[in-house]
Design a protein around this motif. Sequence first.
Motif, PDB file in Angstrom:
ATOM      1  N   ASP A   1       0.834  -1.203   0.000  1.00 11.64           N
ATOM      2  CA  ASP A   1       0.000   0.000   0.000  1.00 11.64           C
ATOM      3  C   ASP A   1       0.867   1.251   0.000  1.00 11.64           C
ATOM      4  N   GLU A   2       1.972   1.214   0.736  1.00 11.24           N
ATOM      5  CA  GLU A   2       2.876   2.369   0.769  1.00 11.24           C
ATOM      6  C   GLU A   2       3.411   2.684  -0.627  1.00 11.24           C
TER       7      GLU A   2
ATOM      8  N   LYS B   1       2.434   6.742   6.193  1.00 10.73           N
ATOM      9  CA  LYS B   1       1.783   5.940   7.229  1.00 10.73           C
ATOM     10  C   LYS B   1       0.455   5.453   6.671  1.00 10.73           C
ATOM     11  N   VAL B   2       0.185   4.155   6.811  1.00 13.74           N
ATOM     12  CA  VAL B   2      -1.059   3.579   6.299  1.00 13.74           C
ATOM     13  C   VAL B   2      -1.759   2.826   7.420  1.00 13.74           C
ATOM     14  N   ASP B   3      -3.065   3.040   7.526  1.00 17.87           N
ATOM     15  CA  ASP B   3      -3.899   2.272   8.436  1.00 17.87           C
ATOM     16  C   ASP B   3      -5.170   1.910   7.678  1.00 17.87           C
ATOM     17  N   GLY B   4      -5.239   0.685   7.200  1.00 18.65           N
ATOM     18  CA  GLY B   4      -6.410   0.253   6.435  1.00 18.65           C
ATOM     19  C   GLY B   4      -6.559   1.067   5.165  1.00 18.65           C
TER      20      GLY B   4
ATOM     21  N   ALA C   1      -4.270   6.770   4.341  1.00 24.05           N
ATOM     22  CA  ALA C   1      -2.824   6.993   4.269  1.00 24.05           C
ATOM     23  C   ALA C   1      -2.548   8.463   4.522  1.00 24.05           C
TER      24      ALA C   1
END
Length: 153
Positions: free
Chosen positions: A24-25, A100-103, A106
């Motif tokens: 995802d990053e 930074k990714v959370d679900g 981002a």
Amino acid sequence: MKKTIFLLHLLVFSFSIAAFSQTDEEKVEAVIESLFDGMRAKNAEQVAAAFSPEAIMQTIAAKPEGTTVASSSVGDFAKRIGSTPAETQLDERILEYQIKVDGALASVWTPYRFYLNGNFSHCGVNSFQLVKMAEGWKIVYIIDTRRKEPCEE
């Protein structure tokens, strides 16, 4: 022996799949890179494609009378980029990506230096918020700072 060869092939196959899949990053970074590639190419469609339709764009400006925040629409921004004269070169150089990714959310911090026709214009930081939508990661909010100095190298 057959079991060892099978396990070896399975291991190689697993590594080859991992090499072709993006995190995802990496996908988030690719969206932002596409935005700035679109700016350099003066491609309004490519610029607009990086954003969700309802995205918000803001710039923080430090003035003698105090700090102000100016807003613009993605449509207006993309139109300005697309109508930039052919001889004008726009080049925003990202110095670093802090992602930074959370679900499906981002947050990205990118110090930058901006060059106009090859000459330094200003520097600052972009703060992006992206959301993972059905069509992929899209920028929903960007706010940036702009200054002449001090600038990171």
